[in-house]
Scaffold this motif. Structure first.
Motif, PDB file in Angstrom:
ATOM      1  N   VAL A 190      14.287  -7.408  26.232  1.00  0.00           N
ATOM      2  CA  VAL A 190      14.839  -6.323  27.149  1.00  0.00           C
ATOM      3  C   VAL A 190      13.167  -6.320  27.566  1.00  0.00           C
ATOM      4  N   LYS A 191      12.945  -5.677  26.349  1.00  0.00           N
ATOM      5  CA  LYS A 191      11.071  -4.885  26.273  1.00  0.00           C
ATOM      6  C   LYS A 191      11.391  -3.588  26.950  1.00  0.00           C
ATOM      7  N   ARG A 225      15.946  -5.969  31.955  1.00  0.00           N
ATOM      8  CA  ARG A 225      14.508  -5.229  31.896  1.00  0.00           C
ATOM      9  C   ARG A 225      14.925  -3.847  31.755  1.00  0.00           C
ATOM     10  N   ARG A 252      14.427  -0.153  30.893  1.00  0.00           N
ATOM     11  CA  ARG A 252      13.078   0.768  30.229  1.00  0.00           C
ATOM     12  C   ARG A 252      13.853   2.077  29.310  1.00  0.00           C
TER      13      ARG A 252
END
Length: 216
Positions: free
Chosen positions: A140-141, A55, A57
């Motif tokens: 992953v976003k 995840r 950023r």
């Protein structure tokens, strides 16, 4: 005979994976290694998947694996990767905190004697690999996807991008999310004048700092 059976097995695997969207990094790696969407797999050692936190950023997208990456199976471990690591550190970004990948997953090259020299992927090869990049971002976003160079920008924005016109700007991506464009670290390796190299490197670090601030 064995090689033919292996090729047929991989083709069958690819057809199965093509029909189903990978839903985990492990499944995505398997799909990329079985990919037959273009011919680059025929000469590359292996596909080189993206790496980083599930995840993250911030996602950094380069052009394609180089010779070192093709042999190691990991992105940005060659000369350009060392420049990137140094710039990330100066920008206050831990490499382990970002997801690092490439627009094209197989190494494209031409032989010069025994050396394998980088050859830029063509638009068809970039488009063929976009499916895996889009799935990667969906898994992953990232808050922000950073295109390192023109090839990565074309993949992310699905059109030709002039870096100098949009460099350092946050722009919407066609498939959702937001993108940011800067140079590829290999560009710094090609500069001959030390003064130009220092100036461009400082600007690259500033771009990474801006991307970090936005992603945070």
């Amino acid at each position: 005979m064995i090689a033919r059976e292996h090729s047929q097995s991989m083709t069958s695997l690819f057809e199965t994976l093509e029909a189903e969207t990978p839903r985990s990094p492990k499944a995505l790696r398997q799909a990329e290694n079985a990919c037959r969407r273009c011919d680059l797999y025929k000469h590359a050692t292996q596909a080189v998947p993206g790496e980083g936190p599930a995840r993250a950023r911030l996602m950094l997208v380069g052009e394609q694996p180089g010779n070192d990456e093709d042999l190691a199976g990991h992105p940005f471990v060659g000369p350009a990767g060392r420049v990137l690591d140094k710039a990330l550190a100066e920008a206050g970004i831990a490499r382990d905190d970002v997801f690092v990948s490439n627009a094209v997953k197989h190494f494209k090259f031409e032989l010069r004697g025994k050396r394998r020299l980088h050859k830029r992927p063509n638009p068809e090869e970039v488009d063929a690999c976009r499916r895996w990049s889009e799935i990667e971002r969906a898994l992953v976003k990232p808050r922000l996807a950073v295109a390192l160079g023109a090839t990565a920008a074309r993949s992310l924005f699905q059109r030709v991008i002039t870096i100098n016109k949009v460099r350092g700007k946050v722009l919407p991506l066609p498939d959702g999310g937001e993108g940011f464009v800067t140079i590829h670290p290999s560009y710094l390796l090609r500069l001959r004048e030390e003064r130009d190299k220092r100036a461009e490197y400082a600007r690259f670090v500033a771009d990474l700092k801006a991307a970090k601030k936005y992603a945070a």
